[in-house]
Design a protein around this motif. Structure first.
Motif, PDB file in Angstrom:
ATOM      1  N   LYS A 102       0.835  -1.213   0.000  1.00 41.51           N
ATOM      2  CA  LYS A 102       0.000   0.000   0.000  1.00 41.51           C
ATOM      3  C   LYS A 102       0.860   1.250   0.000  1.00 41.51           C
ATOM      4  N   ALA A 103       1.970   1.190   0.741  1.00 42.80           N
ATOM      5  CA  ALA A 103       2.847   2.363   0.844  1.00 42.80           C
ATOM      6  C   ALA A 103       3.617   2.597  -0.450  1.00 42.80           C
ATOM      7  N   GLY A 104       3.731   1.550  -1.284  1.00 39.86           N
ATOM      8  CA  GLY A 104       4.401   1.708  -2.579  1.00 39.86           C
ATOM      9  C   GLY A 104       5.745   1.024  -2.691  1.00 39.86           C
ATOM     10  N   ALA A 105       6.085   0.145  -1.729  1.00 44.65           N
ATOM     11  CA  ALA A 105       7.391  -0.539  -1.769  1.00 44.65           C
ATOM     12  C   ALA A 105       7.499  -1.418  -3.016  1.00 44.65           C
ATOM     13  N   THR A 106       8.742  -1.605  -3.477  1.00 41.69           N
ATOM     14  CA  THR A 106       8.987  -2.423  -4.669  1.00 41.69           C
ATOM     15  C   THR A 106       9.308  -3.867  -4.278  1.00 41.69           C
ATOM     16  N   ILE A 107      10.155  -4.011  -3.262  1.00 41.11           N
ATOM     17  CA  ILE A 107      10.533  -5.341  -2.767  1.00 41.11           C
ATOM     18  C   ILE A 107      10.333  -5.336  -1.256  1.00 41.11           C
ATOM     19  N   PHE A 108       9.797  -6.452  -0.725  1.00 41.42           N
ATOM     20  CA  PHE A 108       9.575  -6.559   0.716  1.00 41.42           C
ATOM     21  C   PHE A 108      10.506  -7.625   1.294  1.00 41.42           C
ATOM     22  N   GLY A 109      11.159  -7.295   2.383  1.00 41.28           N
ATOM     23  CA  GLY A 109      12.089  -8.235   3.024  1.00 41.28           C
ATOM     24  C   GLY A 109      11.585  -8.717   4.370  1.00 41.28           C
ATOM     25  N   PRO A 110      10.842  -9.842   4.397  1.00 42.67           N
ATOM     26  CA  PRO A 110      10.371 -10.348   5.692  1.00 42.67           C
ATOM     27  C   PRO A 110      11.520 -10.924   6.524  1.00 42.67           C
ATOM     28  N   THR A 111      11.347 -10.879   7.819  1.00 39.86           N
ATOM     29  CA  THR A 111      12.383 -11.377   8.733  1.00 39.86           C
ATOM     30  C   THR A 111      11.744 -12.240   9.811  1.00 39.86           C
ATOM     31  N   ILE A 112      12.323 -13.393  10.050  1.00 40.48           N
ATOM     32  CA  ILE A 112      11.843 -14.262  11.124  1.00 40.48           C
ATOM     33  C   ILE A 112      12.997 -14.414  12.122  1.00 40.48           C
ATOM     34  N   ASN A 113      12.707 -14.210  13.388  1.00 41.16           N
ATOM     35  CA  ASN A 113      13.779 -14.267  14.388  1.00 41.16           C
ATOM     36  C   ASN A 113      14.263 -15.702  14.572  1.00 41.16           C
ATOM     37  N   THR A 114      15.580 -15.873  14.663  1.00 45.69           N
ATOM     38  CA  THR A 114      16.141 -17.183  14.997  1.00 45.69           C
ATOM     39  C   THR A 114      16.189 -17.301  16.511  1.00 45.69           C
ATOM     40  N   ASN A 115      15.684 -18.415  17.029  1.00 48.37           N
ATOM     41  CA  ASN A 115      15.782 -18.672  18.467  1.00 48.37           C
ATOM     42  C   ASN A 115      17.077 -19.441  18.715  1.00 48.37           C
ATOM     43  N   SER A 116      17.999 -18.810  19.427  1.00 46.08           N
ATOM     44  CA  SER A 116      19.334 -19.393  19.647  1.00 46.08           C
ATOM     45  C   SER A 116      19.279 -20.745  20.354  1.00 46.08           C
ATOM     46  N   SER A 117      18.267 -20.940  21.196  1.00 46.41           N
ATOM     47  CA  SER A 117      18.226 -22.156  22.013  1.00 46.41           C
ATOM     48  C   SER A 117      17.496 -23.310  21.338  1.00 46.41           C
ATOM     49  N   GLU A 118      16.774 -23.008  20.256  1.00 50.61           N
ATOM     50  CA  GLU A 118      16.044 -24.075  19.549  1.00 50.61           C
ATOM     51  C   GLU A 118      16.923 -24.652  18.435  1.00 50.61           C
ATOM     52  N   THR A 119      16.511 -25.795  17.911  1.00 49.78           N
ATOM     53  CA  THR A 119      17.311 -26.441  16.866  1.00 49.78           C
ATOM     54  C   THR A 119      17.110 -25.757  15.506  1.00 49.78           C
ATOM     55  N   PHE A 120      18.036 -26.046  14.607  1.00 48.18           N
ATOM     56  CA  PHE A 120      17.933 -25.533  13.241  1.00 48.18           C
ATOM     57  C   PHE A 120      16.625 -26.028  12.612  1.00 48.18           C
ATOM     58  N   ALA A 121      16.251 -27.269  12.891  1.00 46.84           N
ATOM     59  CA  ALA A 121      15.015 -27.840  12.323  1.00 46.84           C
ATOM     60  C   ALA A 121      13.799 -27.024  12.756  1.00 46.84           C
ATOM     61  N   TRP A 122      13.729 -26.716  14.024  1.00 49.64           N
ATOM     62  CA  TRP A 122      12.607 -25.916  14.555  1.00 49.64           C
ATOM     63  C   TRP A 122      12.598 -24.542  13.907  1.00 49.64           C
ATOM     64  N   ASN A 123      13.765 -23.899  13.876  1.00 45.57           N
ATOM     65  CA  ASN A 123      13.855 -22.544  13.304  1.00 45.57           C
ATOM     66  C   ASN A 123      13.509 -22.535  11.817  1.00 45.57           C
ATOM     67  N   LEU A 124      13.999 -23.533  11.082  1.00 40.86           N
ATOM     68  CA  LEU A 124      13.779 -23.559   9.631  1.00 40.86           C
ATOM     69  C   LEU A 124      12.300 -23.805   9.302  1.00 40.86           C
ATOM     70  N   ALA A 125      11.687 -24.729  10.016  1.00 36.43           N
ATOM     71  CA  ALA A 125      10.274 -25.042   9.759  1.00 36.43           C
ATOM     72  C   ALA A 125       9.398 -23.832  10.059  1.00 36.43           C
ATOM     73  N   ARG A 126       9.733 -23.153  11.128  1.00 38.19           N
ATOM     74  CA  ARG A 126       9.002 -21.959  11.533  1.00 38.19           C
ATOM     75  C   ARG A 126       9.163 -20.858  10.474  1.00 38.19           C
ATOM     76  N   THR A 127      10.396 -20.674  10.030  1.00 29.88           N
ATOM     77  CA  THR A 127      10.679 -19.656   9.016  1.00 29.88           C
ATOM     78  C   THR A 127       9.890 -19.928   7.740  1.00 29.88           C
ATOM     79  N   CYS A 128       9.946 -21.164   7.263  1.00 29.18           N
ATOM     80  CA  CYS A 128       9.270 -21.503   6.001  1.00 29.18           C
ATOM     81  C   CYS A 128       7.757 -21.288   6.108  1.00 29.18           C
ATOM     82  N   THR A 129       7.187 -21.572   7.272  1.00 28.67           N
ATOM     83  CA  THR A 129       5.740 -21.398   7.454  1.00 28.67           C
ATOM     84  C   THR A 129       5.365 -19.921   7.324  1.00 28.67           C
ATOM     85  N   PHE A 130       6.127 -19.081   8.010  1.00 25.39           N
ATOM     86  CA  PHE A 130       5.856 -17.633   7.943  1.00 25.39           C
ATOM     87  C   PHE A 130       6.103 -17.089   6.532  1.00 25.39           C
ATOM     88  N   ILE A 131       7.224 -17.488   5.926  1.00 25.71           N
ATOM     89  CA  ILE A 131       7.605 -16.912   4.624  1.00 25.71           C
ATOM     90  C   ILE A 131       6.625 -17.355   3.537  1.00 25.71           C
TER      91      ILE A 131
END
Lengths: 213, 85, 352
Positions: free
Chosen positions: C274-303
């Motif tokens: 709506k504001a007129g952006a050309t490219i949007f860069g979403p960001t998902i926080n990495t949880n340092s204490s969780e596993t890569f599997a947990w973080n990656l699955a979470r990221t893919c769901t949001f993205i």
């Protein structure tokens, strides 16, 4: 109202940010002879912790958390005013972000949440040296030092604090809490910090557990 | 990337657009052996410097023409070159 | 009985570990559920979850997308990484050439060491000259990038009281007022820098780490974006986010009638559009204490949810400590390449 009903009502009043109602329930609980520790822990305190969870999910915002925290403090003050002997505060905590780190949002949230639980907070702000933080804790007779580091480059400052504490013979006398995005239990173990807190709620739980141990 | 920026196109559409303009298959856009020849033939710049190769703004201006898009830096410098004395 | 096979993987802080396929599956499941529940979005399909497990357990050290699924790369702070982060004494124009001709990047970004719009204003004419020189000598799209960084508008670095200190002190109204004033000023500063960068012939602008100081930070960026788009409809702007949701430091701020606090990527992208952006860069926080599997699955769901909602290209921020990248100074290739593959193939990113 029964004990359980009053505890539930206290929880609901905090979650609805209703101060008058919260104080009215506190009054009723005193009349009914229910222990204030039950009301504060299982009722009002549980409400605050629930709001903390919602905040962490982006469903409740910091100003609301602050309002709830103030309600909790006022309720605690009401109970205190009814007592002949002033209750001891649960503890005194020095908080700061470490040197080189200006990211103070998380630390502010911890400060608000810990205050709601009755802790006395000495907030040093942001970007304070390890020596300053330890000195402030000693000068104020603090029970805990809580530091936040958002950057991998500033994490070693928490290690510096531990080194100063060890050198000054303060380890064990003042407990240390470490937090921040790159911080883990492994890091806390590695630098011999006493508590790793993933977020404000974890800090509340772990500090309370250590105080009662 | 140029087409994403110029036309807000999503990646699949942008790749198809560029492939058509360059006369290659979409799958060839990521093939260095094909694209080296294409870039050389069209003289739109290559990572390895060679005599006669277009570089910098010259290559960019040729890319804008080839892809039929506006590139802000090309427009800016064209305006400066064409400005009245 | 033979011991179940364990696969090398990591935690969010990069610490290595070995997990069985079943343990990885469980963490993928938990990560998907967490994202779906927080974002109130659809979970990944069973096939997608299974594919994440395949990616994590594949024997190769490095993963890559299937041929034909390649995407383009944009980067933030590009010209500061060699000279500032790595201590290689090269000027910024040379750094752009290195990005283009040696690293073969798809784009580069010119940036100043302060990397915030506010401190750029007094040196803007130097930045304009630097941009013009860099543009003359580069072929790839060249962004000018910085952060809204609302924190710089608070005392002692700026004129307004610090809401991160006012709020714990119970001064809610004062904290809100300070944020509103800071957002207004920050938006003006961003537009001012954009004016000069358009004049310099920059190929695009990057507003990076939007929302770092909460919802007021996001309001500043979207307000600036709308004004930049109004003034220069053809000028491309990428907006990269700081975290997975806008932290409610104010709580009541709206943009185009939508409350900003608590917005997740699939909602943020609609506001950016709506504001007129050309490219949007979403960001998902990495949880340092969780596993890569947990973080990656979470990221893919949001993205994936964000990509499905978007009509503009999305470039998820897959840097240190975000989008399941490990929070380490040097990102491990095994985890980084697996994250890239999954985010492109399952998350349907247009770039990284």
């Amino acid at each position: 109202m029964t004990r359980d009903e009053l505890i539930k009502a206290a929880y609901d009043a905090v979650c609805a940010y209703e101060e008058e109602k919260a104080l009215e329930i506190a009054h009723q609980s005193v009349e009914a002879g229910i222990a204030e520790s039950d009301m504060l822990g299982e009722g009002y305190g549980a409400g605050i912790r629930h709001l903390g969870d919602l905040f962490e999910r982006g469903e409740v915002f910091l100003p609301e958390l602050v309002v709830a925290s103030e309600i909790m403090q006022n309720v605690a003050a009401y109970y205190e005013s009814r007592m002949t002997q002033k209750p001891k505060r649960p503890g005194k905590i020095v908080l700061s972000t470490v040197e080189g780190d200006v990211h103070d949002i998380g630390k502010g949230i911890v400060a608000a949440m810990m205050k709601s639980q009755g802790y006395e907070i000495i907030d040093l702000g942001r970007d304070r040296s390890a020596a300053d933080i330890v000195a402030a804790a000693v000068d104020n007779g603090a029970d805990f030092i809580g530091t936040s580091a958002l950057l991998t480059t500033t994490m070693p400052e928490q290690k510096k604090i531990e080194a100063i504490m060890k050198k000054e013979g303060l380890k064990g006398k003042i407990k240390t809490i470490v937090g921040g995005a790159p911080i883990t239990q492994r890091w806390a173990d590695r630098i011999h910090a006493d508590i790793y807190a993933e977020d404000a709620n974890a800090a509340i739980h772990k500090v309370a557990a250590m105080m009662s141990a | 990337m140029r087409v994403e920026l110029a036309k807000k196109m999503r990646i699949d559409e942008a790749k198809a657009y560029v492939a058509e303009k360059l006369g290659v298959e979409v799958s060839e856009l990521n093939d260095v052996s094909v694209m080296r020849e294409v870039r050389n033939d069209l003289n739109i710049g290559e990572p390895n410097a060679r005599p006669e190769n277009a570089f910098g703004l010259i290559a960019k201006a040729r890319i804008a023409k080839l892809l039929d898009i506006k590139i802000p830096s090309v427009e800016k410098f064209r305006g400066m070159i064409d400005a009245e004395f | 009985m033979a011991e179940e096979k364990k696969y090398f993987t990591r935690y969010g802080d990069g610490y290595s570990t070995y997990m069985t396929k079943d343990e990885i599956k469980k963490d993928v499941e938990r990560g998907v559920e967490d994202a779906a529940s927080r974002g109130k979005i659809d979970p990944l399909t069973e096939a997608e979850k299974s594919y994440i497990v395949d990616i994590i357990t594949m024997p190769a050290k490095m993963a890559s997308v299937e041929p034909g699924k390649e995407v383009v790369l944009s980067s933030d702070e590009g010209t500061l990484k060699a000279s500032v982060r790595c201590g290689v004494s090269i000027d910024r124009t040379t750094a752009v050439a290195v990005e283009e001709r040696i690293l073969c990047m798809d784009s580069a970004e010119l940036a100043h060491i302060d990397y915030s719009y506010k401190p750029i204003k007094p040196i803007i004419f130097d930045e304009v000259c630097a941009m013009q020189h860099a543009e003359l000598n580069s072929i790839i799209p060249l962004f000018y990038g910085a952060m809204p960084n609302l924190g710089l508008y608070t005392k002692p670095d700026g004129p307004y009281d610090n809401w991160a200190e006012l709020l714990p002190a119970g001064k809610v109204a004062e904290a809100r007022e300070a944020q509103e004033k800071a957002a207004e000023q920050a938006a003006k500063d961003i537009v001012s820098v954009a004016d000069h960068m358009v004049e310099a012939g920059a190929d695009a602008l990057n507003m990076d780490t939007v929302g770092a100081s909460g919802d007021a930070d996001a309001l500043a960026a979207f307000t600036a974006m709308k004004e930049i788009h109004r003034k220069y409809p053809d000028f491309p702007v990428e907006m990269g986010m700081a975290g997975e949701f806008f932290l409610g430091m104010h709580g009541k701020l709206t943009f185009e009638g939508e409350q900003l606090a608590g917005m997740y990527p699939h909602e943020q992208v609609k506001i950016a559009e709506k504001a007129g952006a050309t490219i949007f860069g979403p960001t998902i926080n990495t949880n340092s204490s969780e596993t890569f599997a947990w973080n990656l699955a979470r990221t893919c769901t949001f993205i994936k949810a964000c990509s499905e909602e978007s009509t503009i290209p999305i470039h998820p921020n897959v840097g240190m400590g975000v989008c399941s990248m490990c929070l380490t100074d040097s990102v491990p290739l095994d985890a980084a390449s697996r994250a890239d593959k999954a985010i492109v193939e399952i998350g349907r990113a247009d770039g990284l």
